[in-house]
Motif scaffolding. Structure first.
Motif, short mmCIF file in Angstrom:
data_model
loop_
_atom_site.label_atom_id
_atom_site.label_comp_id
_atom_site.label_asym_id
_atom_site.label_seq_id
_atom_site.Cartn_x
_atom_site.Cartn_y
_atom_site.Cartn_z
N ILE A 48 0.84 -1.20 0.00
CA ILE A 48 0.00 0.00 0.00
C ILE A 48 0.88 1.26 0.00
N VAL A 49 1.92 1.25 0.83
CA VAL A 49 2.84 2.38 0.87
C VAL A 49 3.59 2.47 -0.46
N GLY A 50 3.90 1.33 -1.06
CA GLY A 50 4.55 1.31 -2.37
C GLY A 50 3.68 1.92 -3.46
N LYS A 51 2.39 1.64 -3.41
CA LYS A 51 1.47 2.24 -4.38
C LYS A 51 1.39 3.75 -4.19
N ALA A 52 1.41 4.20 -2.94
CA ALA A 52 1.39 5.64 -2.67
C ALA A 52 2.67 6.30 -3.21
N LEU A 53 3.80 5.62 -3.05
CA LEU A 53 5.06 6.14 -3.58
C LEU A 53 5.01 6.23 -5.11
N GLU A 54 4.50 5.19 -5.75
CA GLU A 54 4.38 5.21 -7.22
C GLU A 54 3.41 6.31 -7.68
N SER A 55 2.37 6.55 -6.92
CA SER A 55 1.43 7.61 -7.25
C SER A 55 2.09 8.97 -7.15
N ALA A 56 2.91 9.18 -6.13
CA ALA A 56 3.62 10.45 -5.99
C ALA A 56 4.61 10.65 -7.14
N VAL A 57 5.28 9.58 -7.55
CA VAL A 57 6.21 9.65 -8.68
C VAL A 57 5.45 10.01 -9.96
N ALA A 58 4.31 9.37 -10.17
CA ALA A 58 3.50 9.67 -11.36
C ALA A 58 3.01 11.11 -11.33
N ASN A 59 2.64 11.61 -10.15
CA ASN A 59 2.20 13.00 -10.03
C ASN A 59 3.35 13.96 -10.37
N ALA A 60 4.57 13.63 -9.94
CA ALA A 60 5.72 14.48 -10.24
C ALA A 60 6.02 14.48 -11.73
N GLU A 61 5.94 13.31 -12.36
CA GLU A 61 6.19 13.22 -13.80
C GLU A 61 5.13 13.97 -14.59
N HIS A 62 3.89 13.89 -14.15
CA HIS A 62 2.80 14.59 -14.84
C HIS A 62 2.98 16.11 -14.72
N ALA A 63 3.33 16.58 -13.52
CA ALA A 63 3.54 18.02 -13.33
C ALA A 63 4.71 18.52 -14.16
N ALA A 64 5.77 17.71 -14.28
CA ALA A 64 6.92 18.11 -15.09
C ALA A 64 6.57 18.12 -16.57
#
Length: 119
Positions: free
Chosen positions: A47-63
């Protein structure tokens, strides 16, 4: 200076158990945090791993919206916060016709990753 946030609400695991896993990755690089979570045998690690992947995807989308390139593996888990959510209250039969309460606890998780440039 890129920052990304991911939130997971109402995780049906007690906050005390989630904090054990959160403490393992706080302050680590994203690539190291992925490895730690993959090899951690706690039930909330996926679950924490999915949250980490979601944060990474959010950073890539913002960039991508700003036409920038970022290396998300070099980003750092700046903040990971585990709060208590609502508690389900159940009852269990006990001796002599009495009952005792069982509290089934839930958690909220907030994970923030950012660049190394920030001090």
């Amino acid at each position: 200076m890129a920052t990304a946030v991911a939130r997971v609400k109402r995780i049906r695991i007690a906050p005390r158990k989630v904090r054990l896993v959160a403490d393992l990755i706080r302050g680590k690089k994203v690539s190291d945090a992925r490895d730690i979570l993959y090899f951690t045998s706690k039930g909330c690690a996926p679950i924490v791993g999915k949250a980490l992947e979601s944060a990474v995807a959010n950073a890539e989308h913002a960039a991508a919206e700003q036409n920038e390139r970022i290396d998300t593996d070099e980003m750092i888990v700046r903040t990971i916060r585990v709060d208590e959510a609502e508690t389900l209250k159940r009852f269990r039969p006990r001796a002599r016709g009495s009952a005792s309460q069982i509290r089934k606890r839930s958690s909220h998780l907030e994970l923030i990753i950012s660049d190394e440039k920030e001090s």
